[in-house]
Scaffold this motif. Structure first.
Motif, PDB file in Angstrom:
ATOM      1  N   THR A 100      -2.147 -18.381 -23.771  1.00 61.10           N
ATOM      2  CA  THR A 100      -2.516 -17.008 -23.443  1.00 61.10           C
ATOM      3  C   THR A 100      -1.895 -16.124 -24.517  1.00 61.10           C
ATOM      4  N   ASN A 101      -2.727 -15.288 -25.142  1.00 63.34           N
ATOM      5  CA  ASN A 101      -2.190 -14.402 -26.173  1.00 63.34           C
ATOM      6  C   ASN A 101      -1.732 -13.086 -25.546  1.00 63.34           C
ATOM      7  N   GLU A 102      -1.234 -12.197 -26.378  1.00 63.00           N
ATOM      8  CA  GLU A 102      -0.681 -10.926 -25.885  1.00 63.00           C
ATOM      9  C   GLU A 102      -1.719 -10.064 -25.189  1.00 63.00           C
ATOM     10  N   GLU A 103      -2.997 -10.215 -25.550  1.00 63.32           N
ATOM     11  CA  GLU A 103      -4.066  -9.444 -24.912  1.00 63.32           C
ATOM     12  C   GLU A 103      -4.559 -10.087 -23.621  1.00 63.32           C
ATOM     13  N   GLY A 104      -4.037 -11.266 -23.285  1.00 63.70           N
ATOM     14  CA  GLY A 104      -4.461 -11.960 -22.077  1.00 63.70           C
ATOM     15  C   GLY A 104      -5.612 -12.918 -22.288  1.00 63.70           C
ATOM     16  N   ASP A 105      -6.090 -13.058 -23.531  1.00 61.32           N
ATOM     17  CA  ASP A 105      -7.159 -14.023 -23.822  1.00 61.32           C
ATOM     18  C   ASP A 105      -6.624 -15.437 -23.690  1.00 61.32           C
ATOM     19  N   VAL A 106      -7.485 -16.349 -23.252  1.00 62.75           N
ATOM     20  CA  VAL A 106      -7.110 -17.751 -23.109  1.00 62.75           C
ATOM     21  C   VAL A 106      -7.738 -18.549 -24.246  1.00 62.75           C
ATOM     22  N   ILE A 107      -6.924 -19.404 -24.840  1.00 67.31           N
ATOM     23  CA  ILE A 107      -7.350 -20.293 -25.919  1.00 67.31           C
ATOM     24  C   ILE A 107      -7.001 -21.704 -25.462  1.00 67.31           C
ATOM     25  N   VAL A 108      -7.993 -22.587 -25.457  1.00 61.50           N
ATOM     26  CA  VAL A 108      -7.758 -23.966 -25.030  1.00 61.50           C
ATOM     27  C   VAL A 108      -7.943 -24.870 -26.246  1.00 61.50           C
ATOM     28  N   GLU A 109      -6.924 -25.696 -26.505  1.00 63.82           N
ATOM     29  CA  GLU A 109      -6.936 -26.557 -27.684  1.00 63.82           C
ATOM     30  C   GLU A 109      -6.625 -27.994 -27.291  1.00 63.82           C
ATOM     31  N   ARG A 110      -7.201 -28.918 -28.059  1.00 62.26           N
ATOM     32  CA  ARG A 110      -6.983 -30.354 -27.814  1.00 62.26           C
ATOM     33  C   ARG A 110      -6.234 -30.962 -28.987  1.00 62.26           C
ATOM     34  N   PRO A 166     -11.741 -16.886 -27.972  1.00 70.01           N
ATOM     35  CA  PRO A 166     -12.539 -15.694 -28.272  1.00 70.01           C
ATOM     36  C   PRO A 166     -12.702 -15.462 -29.776  1.00 70.01           C
ATOM     37  N   PHE A 167     -12.788 -16.536 -30.559  1.00 66.74           N
ATOM     38  CA  PHE A 167     -12.893 -16.424 -32.009  1.00 66.74           C
ATOM     39  C   PHE A 167     -14.326 -16.670 -32.459  1.00 66.74           C
ATOM     40  N   PRO A 168     -14.751 -16.017 -33.548  1.00 66.24           N
ATOM     41  CA  PRO A 168     -16.130 -16.140 -34.028  1.00 66.24           C
ATOM     42  C   PRO A 168     -16.342 -17.375 -34.909  1.00 66.24           C
ATOM     43  N   VAL A 169     -15.929 -18.547 -34.390  1.00 66.27           N
ATOM     44  CA  VAL A 169     -16.093 -19.788 -35.150  1.00 66.27           C
ATOM     45  C   VAL A 169     -16.453 -20.931 -34.207  1.00 66.27           C
ATOM     46  N   THR A 181     -16.512 -23.361 -38.812  1.00 70.72           N
ATOM     47  CA  THR A 181     -17.806 -22.807 -39.181  1.00 70.72           C
ATOM     48  C   THR A 181     -17.915 -21.419 -38.560  1.00 70.72           C
ATOM     49  N   PRO A 182     -18.082 -20.380 -39.374  1.00 72.10           N
ATOM     50  CA  PRO A 182     -18.222 -19.038 -38.825  1.00 72.10           C
ATOM     51  C   PRO A 182     -19.445 -18.942 -37.902  1.00 72.10           C
ATOM     52  N   ALA A 183     -19.291 -18.205 -36.823  1.00 73.74           N
ATOM     53  CA  ALA A 183     -20.382 -17.992 -35.862  1.00 73.74           C
ATOM     54  C   ALA A 183     -20.232 -16.579 -35.317  1.00 73.74           C
ATOM     55  N   GLY A 184     -21.089 -15.685 -35.762  1.00 71.56           N
ATOM     56  CA  GLY A 184     -20.989 -14.300 -35.321  1.00 71.56           C
ATOM     57  C   GLY A 184     -20.099 -13.458 -36.213  1.00 71.56           C
ATOM     58  N   ALA A 185     -19.672 -14.031 -37.328  1.00 76.63           N
ATOM     59  CA  ALA A 185     -18.875 -13.296 -38.315  1.00 76.63           C
ATOM     60  C   ALA A 185     -19.198 -13.893 -39.678  1.00 76.63           C
ATOM     61  N   SER A 186     -18.937 -13.144 -40.716  1.00 78.91           N
ATOM     62  CA  SER A 186     -19.153 -13.693 -42.060  1.00 78.91           C
ATOM     63  C   SER A 186     -18.060 -14.712 -42.366  1.00 78.91           C
ATOM     64  N   GLU A 187     -18.315 -15.532 -43.367  1.00 83.68           N
ATOM     65  CA  GLU A 187     -17.307 -16.512 -43.775  1.00 83.68           C
ATOM     66  C   GLU A 187     -16.020 -15.807 -44.201  1.00 83.68           C
ATOM     67  N   GLU A 188     -16.151 -14.705 -44.927  1.00 88.95           N
ATOM     68  CA  GLU A 188     -14.976 -13.963 -45.378  1.00 88.95           C
ATOM     69  C   GLU A 188     -14.171 -13.424 -44.195  1.00 88.95           C
ATOM     70  N   GLU A 189     -14.868 -12.907 -43.174  1.00 89.13           N
ATOM     71  CA  GLU A 189     -14.174 -12.382 -41.989  1.00 89.13           C
ATOM     72  C   GLU A 189     -13.453 -13.495 -41.233  1.00 89.13           C
ATOM     73  N   ALA A 190     -14.104 -14.633 -41.064  1.00 88.43           N
ATOM     74  CA  ALA A 190     -13.492 -15.756 -40.348  1.00 88.43           C
ATOM     75  C   ALA A 190     -12.279 -16.288 -41.111  1.00 88.43           C
ATOM     76  N   VAL A 222      -3.677 -15.300 -39.068  1.00 89.54           N
ATOM     77  CA  VAL A 222      -2.971 -16.025 -37.999  1.00 89.54           C
ATOM     78  C   VAL A 222      -1.912 -16.938 -38.605  1.00 89.54           C
ATOM     79  N   TYR A 223      -2.310 -17.697 -39.632  1.00 87.23           N
ATOM     80  CA  TYR A 223      -1.384 -18.664 -40.233  1.00 87.23           C
ATOM     81  C   TYR A 223      -0.214 -17.969 -40.935  1.00 87.23           C
ATOM     82  N   THR A 224      -0.499 -16.958 -41.754  1.00 88.54           N
ATOM     83  CA  THR A 224       0.588 -16.306 -42.499  1.00 88.54           C
ATOM     84  C   THR A 224       1.518 -15.544 -41.551  1.00 88.54           C
TER      85      THR A 224
END
Length: 137
Positions: A49-59, A78-81, A107-116, A123-125
């Motif tokens: 759960t991030n600070e905004e309350g969004d849920v991210i599920v990872e394997r 909630p990411f455009p990829v 793979t970007p989905a709903g955003a440009s490659e540059e935006e993704a 996030v990483y930095t």
């Protein structure tokens, strides 16, 4: 498919860094924007759960304690990829220093490659900067 990565050199032994970040459920211990992490499926799936309350599920896809690395994929976020796969690795530079690398492909989905790319590079930095702060505290 797009890729990005970030690295940071730390004046901390690799084993100490891995002890902090090597657990698949340990993100809240060093990443301030992920205050909650729950594990399921024997520790192979984490619900964040991030600070905004969004849920991210990872394997967890691969884990190598000796090499200090793990790879994971996103199942829900909630990411455009799509097809997101990321690896976090701690390299030993010498006995007292380490290098942490966080990389991803997607793979970007709903955003440009540059935006993704900009999103995940940020996030990483920011995540690695938070790791440095946690280790210096």
């Amino acid at each position: 498919m797009a890729t990005t990565s970030a690295t940071i050199d730390l004046p901390v032994p690799a084993d100490r860094v891995w002890q902090l970040i090597g657990g698949f459920g340990s993100l809240p211990d060093w990443l301030p924007y992920i205050p909650e992490s729950g594990l399921s499926e024997g520790g192979r799936v984490r619900s964040l759960t991030n600070e905004e309350g969004d849920v991210i599920v990872e394997r967890l896809e691969a884990f190598d304690n000796d090499a200090r690395t793990y790879t994971y994929s996103i199942l829900q976020a909630p990411f455009p990829v799509t097809g997101y796969r990321s690896t976090l690795t701690v390299h030993e530079v010498d006995g007292d220093r380490s290098r942490v690398e966080w990389s991803g492909t997607f793979t970007p989905a709903g955003a440009s490659e540059e935006e993704a790319i900009a999103l995940f590079h940020g996030v990483y930095t920011e995540g690695l900067a938070a790791l440095r702060e946690t280790l210096q505290a």
